[in-house]
Design a protein around this motif. Structure first.
Motif, PDB file in Angstrom:
ATOM      1  N   ALA A 102      27.594  -4.605 -13.275  1.00 11.06           N
ATOM      2  CA  ALA A 102      28.425  -5.487 -12.467  1.00 11.06           C
ATOM      3  C   ALA A 102      28.542  -6.878 -13.095  1.00 11.06           C
ATOM      4  O   ALA A 102      29.629  -7.464 -13.160  1.00 11.06           O
ATOM      5  CB  ALA A 102      27.868  -5.588 -11.050  1.00 11.06           C
ATOM      6  N   THR A 103      27.420  -7.415 -13.587  1.00 13.57           N
ATOM      7  CA  THR A 103      27.436  -8.740 -14.203  1.00 13.57           C
ATOM      8  C   THR A 103      28.196  -8.724 -15.516  1.00 13.57           C
ATOM      9  O   THR A 103      28.953  -9.654 -15.829  1.00 13.57           O
ATOM     10  CB  THR A 103      25.996  -9.242 -14.441  1.00 13.57           C
ATOM     11  N   LEU A 130      31.239 -11.187 -16.138  1.00 16.46           N
ATOM     12  CA  LEU A 130      30.967 -12.406 -16.905  1.00 16.46           C
ATOM     13  C   LEU A 130      30.980 -12.252 -18.424  1.00 16.46           C
ATOM     14  O   LEU A 130      31.161 -13.246 -19.128  1.00 16.46           O
ATOM     15  CB  LEU A 130      29.603 -12.979 -16.491  1.00 16.46           C
ATOM     16  N   SER A 131      30.772 -11.064 -18.934  1.00 15.73           N
ATOM     17  CA  SER A 131      30.618 -10.926 -20.376  1.00 15.73           C
ATOM     18  C   SER A 131      31.935 -11.177 -21.119  1.00 15.73           C
ATOM     19  O   SER A 131      32.973 -10.596 -20.773  1.00 15.73           O
ATOM     20  CB  SER A 131      30.114  -9.529 -20.724  1.00 15.73           C
ATOM     21  N   ARG A 154      37.651 -18.021 -24.340  1.00 19.72           N
ATOM     22  CA  ARG A 154      37.616 -18.858 -23.138  1.00 19.72           C
ATOM     23  C   ARG A 154      36.365 -18.579 -22.326  1.00 19.72           C
ATOM     24  O   ARG A 154      35.700 -19.503 -21.851  1.00 19.72           O
ATOM     25  CB  ARG A 154      38.873 -18.619 -22.292  1.00 19.72           C
ATOM     26  N   GLN A 155      36.009 -17.305 -22.169  1.00 13.40           N
ATOM     27  CA  GLN A 155      34.823 -16.961 -21.395  1.00 13.40           C
ATOM     28  C   GLN A 155      33.549 -17.427 -22.079  1.00 13.40           C
ATOM     29  O   GLN A 155      32.600 -17.864 -21.415  1.00 13.40           O
ATOM     30  CB  GLN A 155      34.773 -15.453 -21.134  1.00 13.40           C
ATOM     31  N   GLU A 156      33.518 -17.371 -23.405  1.00 16.28           N
ATOM     32  CA  GLU A 156      32.355 -17.882 -24.127  1.00 16.28           C
ATOM     33  C   GLU A 156      32.190 -19.386 -23.901  1.00 16.28           C
ATOM     34  O   GLU A 156      31.068 -19.880 -23.722  1.00 16.28           O
ATOM     35  CB  GLU A 156      32.497 -17.576 -25.614  1.00 16.28           C
ATOM     36  N   ARG A 157      33.305 -20.106 -23.875  1.00 14.10           N
ATOM     37  CA  ARG A 157      33.244 -21.545 -23.626  1.00 14.10           C
ATOM     38  C   ARG A 157      32.738 -21.828 -22.210  1.00 14.10           C
ATOM     39  O   ARG A 157      31.952 -22.756 -21.991  1.00 14.10           O
ATOM     40  CB  ARG A 157      34.619 -22.190 -23.832  1.00 14.10           C
ATOM     41  N   VAL A 158      33.196 -21.018 -21.258  1.00 10.37           N
ATOM     42  CA  VAL A 158      32.759 -21.207 -19.881  1.00 10.37           C
ATOM     43  C   VAL A 158      31.253 -20.996 -19.764  1.00 10.37           C
ATOM     44  O   VAL A 158      30.544 -21.805 -19.139  1.00 10.37           O
ATOM     45  CB  VAL A 158      33.512 -20.247 -18.936  1.00 10.37           C
ATOM     46  N   LEU A 159      30.739 -19.934 -20.367  1.00 14.75           N
ATOM     47  CA  LEU A 159      29.303 -19.660 -20.288  1.00 14.75           C
ATOM     48  C   LEU A 159      28.489 -20.755 -20.961  1.00 14.75           C
ATOM     49  O   LEU A 159      27.424 -21.156 -20.458  1.00 14.75           O
ATOM     50  CB  LEU A 159      28.990 -18.301 -20.909  1.00 14.75           C
ATOM     51  N   ARG A 160      28.982 -21.264 -22.088  1.00 13.00           N
ATOM     52  CA  ARG A 160      28.273 -22.362 -22.745  1.00 13.00           C
ATOM     53  C   ARG A 160      28.272 -23.609 -21.867  1.00 13.00           C
ATOM     54  O   ARG A 160      27.277 -24.338 -21.795  1.00 13.00           O
ATOM     55  CB  ARG A 160      28.915 -22.676 -24.105  1.00 13.00           C
TER      56      ARG A 160
END
Length: 233
Positions: free
Chosen positions: A88-89, A93-94, A106-112
Motif C-alpha cells: 500500500a505504501t 509513495l514510491s 517529482r515524487q523523489e523531490r517530494v520525499l526529499r
C-alpha cells in the motif's frame, strides 16, 4: 501586519506545501500568527460551531518533542514500509511506480523535501497543532465524518492562505495524527482536543512560488454527471 501579496488569484495559485524553503533562522512573531488565525476563524464550519482548537507552539523543548514524534511517524509510515516494499505504501509513495520519468523525479523531490522537514522540524519557528473537539466519526467516509473534517480543513487552508499573503509558508503535516494521543500528552491537552493536523510555520526563502502542474480541468471536472467534461465553455 500589511500583506505582501494582495492579489487573491496569486495567493490561491501559489500557496504551496513549503518544506525546503522555510527560513529557520528568521523569527516569527506571535502577533503575525494570531493575525492569520483570526482570519482563518472566518472559514466555513460545520453546524455553525467552532469545534476547532488551536495550539501554537514556539517553546523549544515542546518543538523538540513534537519533532521526535514526527521522526517516529516518518520511520513507521514511510521509510520503513518503503524499505520492505509494503504494497500500500509503495503504491502511494514510491517514485518507482510512477508512470513516467517526470512523475518519478517529482515524487523523489517530494520525499526529499518531507525528509528535510522531518530532520529540521524542531527548528521551525512555530508549530501550529489544529485539533477538533467534535466526536470522532465511527466511519471514515460519510455521516459525521464530513462535519468532522469539513470544519478543521477549511480553517487550515484559510490559515495557509493568510500566511502566504504575508510572506510565510506552511505545509499540512497530517501524518502527525498517527501520534495524536502522544501529542496530547506532550502539550497537556484536554481529552477532547484531538489533534488532526500539524502546520509548521516559517517565513519563506523568497516569494517566487509558481502555480503547480495540474491535470487539465476536463480530466477531473464534469457537468451533470461523468460524461460531459468541463473546460469547454
Amino acid at each position: 501586519m500589511t500583506a505582501v501579496i494582495t492579489d487573491i488569484d496569486q495567493v490561491l495559485t501559489t500557496t504551496r506545501a513549503v518544506r525546503r524553503r522555510m527560513d529557520f533562522t528568521r523569527p516569527v512573531q506571535r502577533t503575525v500568527v494570531e493575525e492569520c488565525l483570526r482570519l482563518a476563524q472566518q472559514a466555513p464550519m460545520g453546524s455553525n460551531l467552532e469545534d476547532w482548537r488551536i495550539v501554537a507552539v514556539d517553546d523549544p523543548e515542546l518543538k523538540r518533542q513534537l519533532g521526535r514524534l514526527y521522526t517516529e511517524v516518518w520511520h513507521q509510515t514511510v521509510e520503513g514500509p518503503l524499505a520492505t516494499g509494503e504494497a500500500a505504501t509503495t503504491t502511494r509513495l514510491s517514485p518507482d511506480v510512477r508512470p513516467d520519468q517526470v512523475s518519478k523525479d517529482r515524487q523523489e523531490r517530494v520525499l526529499r523535501a518531507v525528509k528535510h522537514l522531518v530532520d529540521h522540524l524542531e527548528e521551525v519557528p512555530v508549530l501550529v497543532v489544529l485539533c477538533s473537539t467534535k466526536p470522532i466519526p465511527e466511519r471514515p467516509v460519510g455521516g459525521a465524518a464530513s462535519g468532522y473534517y469539513g470544519s478543521i480543513f477549511p480553517f487550515a487552508w484559510s490559515f495557509q492562505l493568510a500566511l502566504r499573503s504575508r510572506g510565510l509558508g506552511s505545509v499540512m503535516a497530517t501524518a502527525l495524527a498517527h501520534k495524536a494521543r502522544r501529542v496530547q500528552e506532550v502539550l497537556a491537552l484536554p481529552e477532547d482536543w484531538r489533534p488532526v493536523t500539524l502546520l509548521p510555520v516559517a517565513y519563506t526563502q523568497g516569494l517566487d512560488f509558481r502555480p503547480a502542474a495540474r491535470a487539465e480541468l476536463s480530466e477531473v471536472a464534469f457537468w451533470n454527471g461523468a460524461t460531459e467534461p468541463a473546460g469547454t465553455a
